[in-house]
Write a protein that holds these residues in place. Structure first.
Motif, PDB file in Angstrom:
ATOM      1  N   PHE A 627     -37.594  37.642 -30.114  1.00  0.00           N
ATOM      2  CA  PHE A 627     -37.649  38.817 -29.245  1.00  0.00           C
ATOM      3  C   PHE A 627     -38.411  39.953 -29.925  1.00  0.00           C
ATOM      4  CE2 PHE A 627     -35.534  42.944 -28.623  1.00  0.00           C
ATOM      5  CZ  PHE A 627     -35.943  43.217 -27.320  1.00  0.00           C
ATOM      6  N   LEU A 628     -38.133  40.176 -31.194  1.00  0.00           N
ATOM      7  CA  LEU A 628     -38.797  41.256 -31.909  1.00  0.00           C
ATOM      8  C   LEU A 628     -40.274  40.947 -32.146  1.00  0.00           C
ATOM      9  CD1 LEU A 628     -36.053  42.227 -34.531  1.00  0.00           C
ATOM     10  CD2 LEU A 628     -36.704  43.447 -32.456  1.00  0.00           C
ATOM     11  N   GLN A 630     -42.184  39.204 -30.213  1.00  0.00           N
ATOM     12  CA  GLN A 630     -42.840  39.434 -28.927  1.00  0.00           C
ATOM     13  C   GLN A 630     -43.037  40.922 -28.675  1.00  0.00           C
ATOM     14  OE1 GLN A 630     -40.726  37.747 -25.639  1.00  0.00           O
ATOM     15  NE2 GLN A 630     -42.368  38.132 -24.174  1.00  0.00           N
ATOM     16  N   LEU A 631     -42.029  41.698 -29.072  1.00  0.00           N
ATOM     17  CA  LEU A 631     -42.130  43.146 -28.916  1.00  0.00           C
ATOM     18  C   LEU A 631     -43.251  43.706 -29.789  1.00  0.00           C
ATOM     19  CD1 LEU A 631     -40.973  45.760 -27.665  1.00  0.00           C
ATOM     20  CD2 LEU A 631     -39.389  45.864 -29.601  1.00  0.00           C
ATOM     21  N   SER A 634     -46.566  43.231 -28.229  1.00  0.00           N
ATOM     22  CA  SER A 634     -46.871  44.157 -27.131  1.00  0.00           C
ATOM     23  C   SER A 634     -47.381  45.502 -27.638  1.00  0.00           C
ATOM     24  CB  SER A 634     -45.642  44.347 -26.240  1.00  0.00           C
ATOM     25  OG  SER A 634     -44.622  45.036 -26.960  1.00  0.00           O
ATOM     26  N   PHE A 635     -46.988  45.837 -28.881  1.00  0.00           N
ATOM     27  CA  PHE A 635     -47.426  47.107 -29.483  1.00  0.00           C
ATOM     28  C   PHE A 635     -48.712  46.935 -30.299  1.00  0.00           C
ATOM     29  CE2 PHE A 635     -43.151  48.600 -28.551  1.00  0.00           C
ATOM     30  CZ  PHE A 635     -43.355  49.937 -28.278  1.00  0.00           C
ATOM     31  N   LYS A 657     -30.511  42.924 -23.558  1.00  0.00           N
ATOM     32  CA  LYS A 657     -31.871  42.788 -24.078  1.00  0.00           C
ATOM     33  C   LYS A 657     -32.678  44.057 -23.861  1.00  0.00           C
ATOM     34  CE  LYS A 657     -35.570  39.334 -24.133  1.00  0.00           C
ATOM     35  NZ  LYS A 657     -36.033  38.056 -23.533  1.00  0.00           N
ATOM     36  N   THR A 658     -32.524  44.690 -22.693  1.00  0.00           N
ATOM     37  CA  THR A 658     -33.295  45.907 -22.396  1.00  0.00           C
ATOM     38  C   THR A 658     -32.928  47.041 -23.343  1.00  0.00           C
ATOM     39  OG1 THR A 658     -31.649  46.503 -20.732  1.00  0.00           O
ATOM     40  CG2 THR A 658     -33.582  45.293 -19.971  1.00  0.00           C
ATOM     41  N   HIS A 661     -34.604  46.414 -26.528  1.00  0.00           N
ATOM     42  CA  HIS A 661     -36.027  46.698 -26.314  1.00  0.00           C
ATOM     43  C   HIS A 661     -36.277  48.202 -26.440  1.00  0.00           C
ATOM     44  CE1 HIS A 661     -39.828  47.330 -24.170  1.00  0.00           C
ATOM     45  NE2 HIS A 661     -40.108  46.045 -24.445  1.00  0.00           N
ATOM     46  N   TYR A 662     -35.405  49.015 -25.845  1.00  0.00           N
ATOM     47  CA  TYR A 662     -35.569  50.469 -25.898  1.00  0.00           C
ATOM     48  C   TYR A 662     -35.429  50.974 -27.347  1.00  0.00           C
ATOM     49  CZ  TYR A 662     -35.042  55.417 -25.134  1.00  0.00           C
ATOM     50  OH  TYR A 662     -35.219  56.794 -25.209  1.00  0.00           O
ATOM     51  N   PHE A 664     -35.970  49.510 -30.337  1.00  0.00           N
ATOM     52  CA  PHE A 664     -37.133  49.266 -31.194  1.00  0.00           C
ATOM     53  C   PHE A 664     -38.393  49.943 -30.651  1.00  0.00           C
ATOM     54  CE2 PHE A 664     -34.225  45.900 -32.480  1.00  0.00           C
ATOM     55  CZ  PHE A 664     -34.310  45.966 -33.855  1.00  0.00           C
ATOM     56  N   SER A 665     -38.507  50.048 -29.327  1.00  0.00           N
ATOM     57  CA  SER A 665     -39.663  50.763 -28.740  1.00  0.00           C
ATOM     58  C   SER A 665     -39.635  52.220 -29.132  1.00  0.00           C
ATOM     59  CB  SER A 665     -39.657  50.624 -27.221  1.00  0.00           C
ATOM     60  OG  SER A 665     -39.807  49.281 -26.839  1.00  0.00           O
TER      61      SER A 665
END
Length: 778
Positions: A627-628, A630-631, A634-635, A657-658, A661-662, A664-665
């Motif tokens: 998951f990380l 993939q994140l 995206s960055f 999961k969301t 996501h928030y 780490f974003s």
């Protein structure tokens, strides 16, 4: 005045203690196996200081001057009193060397030090006093080590046994002694009784042994005397049974027999035959003598030395007349009182033995033997060794009271026991035996001389006091230690109870304060909530007020332009240019209203995220590491010129999961938008660790950092340093609420200007929001 009273009191106490123990002392009164006075002296100095030393010196002098008999008395009194005083001073000084030393005798080290000092200090008096007695001739050199030992034992017993007892009595008001003194005094008294019993048993055993030896000697001497007196009396009986044919003097056979008999019975100085003549009268009828009978000496042997007494009437002498009358009355052997022997000039004593002989069943005369007492005792003791015994022969009456001394061997011997190491006196060992010679009662007295006691006694019976002293010291120390430990434990229990009570009272007070604090906290929370709410409302109002104000201004302008356009139309004054201007103005106002309404809508949407709710989020199982990654991909457009490092174990969780996501974003955007300003090549490090209690996320970058005084504001709603670039300041608050409210975790931020940012997120597991599903070891 107080010091004087104390000196008088302890002088009397020392004297009383010394006087009461003299029953154990040696002859002369200078040594006792148990000497409590030493304990009295040390206690006085310990409690009241060196000002009590004069009382110790004076009391010792008084005791020895009254109760002892020394050669060179003044010299010994001064020397012994000084030694005793130095002992008390030395004991107190040795105890003071231990810092600190407590007279309560509770601490184990204090008790052990007390016992050691007692043994060491008593060496002073025992050494100096024994040496003085030897130098002044009161004890021989051979006795010096033994007297030193007994003196040391007695003083050691006095301190070990009596000092703790006296401290318990005199310090009874101190808490350390109140609960212990009865146990200590009773226990130490029992130990004293035990020691005295053991000593008395040993002493009685030694006394019995010496008494038996004296009894054996007395029996031997008595038997020898009786044997010889019987032999001499039998000789008289033999003579009585032999009747001479003619005049005894002219009978050669009789003379030869008498010579042989005298040879075999050497104690007889002379033996005579005396004829009894009853009363006679002259022609006128008067008595020829003053008495009604005569006893005439007919013959005597040895003849030559005694021929002058032939024809003498022995009845004329009173003591002989009384004996003769008694012999006639009883028709038995009698003995006269002691007389001087006429046959020599040595003033020696003899007794006359008168044995009546019969003719026709009537007393016709007497066989008389002159018995030399000195010669007789010499013959009786020839085979006996009594050189070290004092022997006396006394003539006594029916009440056993001495009437005359017949023999005394004490003239050339010293019968005193002044220097003897025994406790026994001559009177205790005196043996008396009574026997009769005729009608005279003879008492035999035998007692030992000093030399006999020195040669015969066993000194080891006093040495039993050494193991007794060791045993008493060990037991006494253990009693002091146990009672001290008991007092300490009792004190600790009391302190604990007091502390518990104080804690209980404190807890009650704390509960009251806590309740008050809870009320205050509740009020403060409510007040903080209202303050936070007011701050939040103010922030929302401030943020929304601008676009709404602009929208209002635009709508107002739009309204005015439409009104102007309508007026121009109604008045038929509308021109093409005016129409174009008005429509352009209307379009601009409409765009302004639309743009600011859109901005307000965005603010409201972000504001709603502050109240994010896990019930409104979808929960799923996902692998964290993929998951990380993939994140991070995206960055990639934003992080192309920077380095992102990820360390994460392989595991899956059941969570939102969301939300992750928030989290780490927010962190990555914060580094890109704020941290890497003017930084060409930044570095981001994400390190995730996992244990059975928590998931730990360590996020670091090497950006420009945040001033330390501003770090506390980054999670405050609407706080931003880039509001001019359209930032709302809600991202940090949303991040903080997600971590703490939804995931039940904690957030910590550490940063300073130019040192980058380190944010640590700790998420406890398991909890309602996070469950570990699988864990793989890389």
């Amino acid at each position: 005045m107080h010091t004087l009273r104390l000196n008088i009191f302890f002088t009397l106490a020392y004297f009383a203690a010394a006087w009461l123990t003299l029953s154990l002392s040696q002859h002369g009164g200078y040594i006792s196996p148990i000497w409590p006075a030493s304990g009295v002296a040390l206690t006085a100095v310990l409690l009241y200081g060196y000002r009590l030393l004069p009382s110790v010196w004076f009391a010792s002098s008084l005791v020895n001057s009254i109760l002892t008999d020394f050669q060179f008395p003044m010299l010994n009194l001064v020397f012994i009193a000084t030694a005793v005083t130095l002992q008390a001073w030395g004991g107190c000084y040795l105890l003071s060397l231990k810092k600190p030393f407590n007279l309560d005798l509770i601490n184990r080290n204090d008790i052990a030090w007390f016992a050691l000092c007692a043994f060491l200090s008593t060496l002073i008096a025992s050494s100096l006093a024994s040496l003085s007695l030897y130098l002044t001739g009161n004890i021989p050199l051979t006795q010096l080590p033994y007297d030193w030992l007994t003196w040391w034992i007695g003083d050691s017993f006095g301190i070990i046994l009596f000092c703790p007892m006296l401290l318990g009595i005199l310090l009874k008001d101190k808490a350390q002694w109140q609960s212990r003194r009865y146990i200590i005094n009773i226990s130490f008294s029992l130990m004293l009784v035990f020691t005295f019993t053991i000593y008395s048993f040993s002493r009685d055993y030694e006394f019995q042994r010496l008494d038996n030896l004296i009894q054996q000697q007395s029996t031997s001497v008595s038997q020898a005397l009786e044997q010889h007196i019987t032999s001499h009396i039998n000789a008289l009986y033999n003579i009585r049974s032999l009747q001479p044919k003619t005049n005894p003097i002219a009978d050669p056979d009789y003379a030869l027999y008498m010579q042989d008999l005298l040879t075999r019975n050497e104690a007889f100085v002379a033996i005579s035959r005396n004829r009894l003549i009853n009363s006679s009268t002259d022609l006128s009828g008067n008595l020829t003598t003053p008495y009604n009978r005569q006893v005439i000496v007919e013959s005597i042997y040895p003849y030559q030395q005694n021929k002058q007494v032939i024809g003498i009437d022995i009845y004329q002498e009173t003591f002989k007349r009384n004996a003769i009358d008694l012999a006639i009355k009883n028709k038995s052997l009698v003995a006269t009182q002691e007389v001087s022997i006429l046959q020599n000039n040595k003033n020696e004593l003899a007794i006359l033995l008168l044995l009546p002989y019969l003719v026709n069943n009537e007393i016709a005369g007497f066989i008389t033997g002159v018995l030399d007492i000195g010669k007789f005792t010499q013959l009786a003791f020839t085979s006996l060794n009594f050189d070290d015994l004092d022997v006396k022969l006394l003539r006594v009456n029916e009440q056993n009271k001495p009437q005359a001394v017949l023999f005394d061997s004490t003239n050339n011997s010293n019968s005193t026991l002044k220097n003897s190491v025994t406790e026994l006196t001559t009177e205790e060992l005196l043996k008396k035996t009574r026997f009769k010679v005729g009608d005279q009662a003879i008492s035999l007295l035998i007692k030992p001389t000093e030399q006999w006691l020195k040669d015969t006694q066993v000194k080891q019976y006093w040495l039993i006091l050494i193991p007794c002293l060791i045993l008493i010291s060990i037991i006494g120390n253990h009693i002091l230690i146990m009672t001290g430990d008991h007092f300490t434990i009792k004190k600790l229990v009391a302190i604990k109870e007091h502390t518990n009570q104080a804690l209980l009272n404190t807890n009650t007070e704390l509960e009251t304060v806590l309740n008050s604090l809870k009320v205050t906290q509740k009020k403060l929370i409510e007040r903080e909530k209202f303050a936070e709410l007011g701050h939040l409302v103010a922030g929302v109002a401030h943020e929304i007020n601008t676009p709404l104000g602009i929208s209002i201004t635009g709508s107002t302008l739009l309204t005015e332009q439409v009104d102007d356009l309508l007026k121009l139309t109604h008045n038929n004054q509308l021109k093409k240019n005016d129409l174009i201007d008005k429509l352009t103005a209307i379009l601009t106002a409409a765009e302004l209203v639309n743009k600011n309404n859109h901005r307000a809508a965005i603010l409201v949407s972000r504001f709603k995220e502050l109240a994010v709710n896990k019930d409104s989020e979808l929960r799923s199982v996902f692998a964290v590491k993929p998951f990380l990654q993939q994140l991070m991909d995206s960055f990639e457009p934003k992080t192309r010129q920077h380095t992102v490092l990820l360390q994460c174990p392989t595991f899956s969780i059941d969570s939102f999961k969301t939300i992750f996501h928030y989290i780490f974003s927010y962190l990555i955007n914060g580094s890109i938008e704020h941290g890497f300003v003017d930084v060409e090549h930044g570095e981001i490090s994400i390190n995730i660790t996992l244990n059975k209690h928590e998931i730990r996320i360590d996020y670091c970058d090497n950006g420009v950092g945040i001033a330390r005084n501003l770090v506390k504001n980054i999670f405050v709603p609407f706080y931003t340093t880039k509001r001019n670039l359209g930032a709302t300041g809600l991202g940090g608050a949303i991040f903080f609420n997600i971590v703490t409210q939804i995931l039940n975790g904690t957030v910590d931020c550490d940063s300073d200007t130019g040192k980058g940012v380190t944010i640590t997120v700790t998420l406890p597991i398991p909890n309602d929001s996070i469950q570990i599903v699988t864990l793989e070891i890389d």
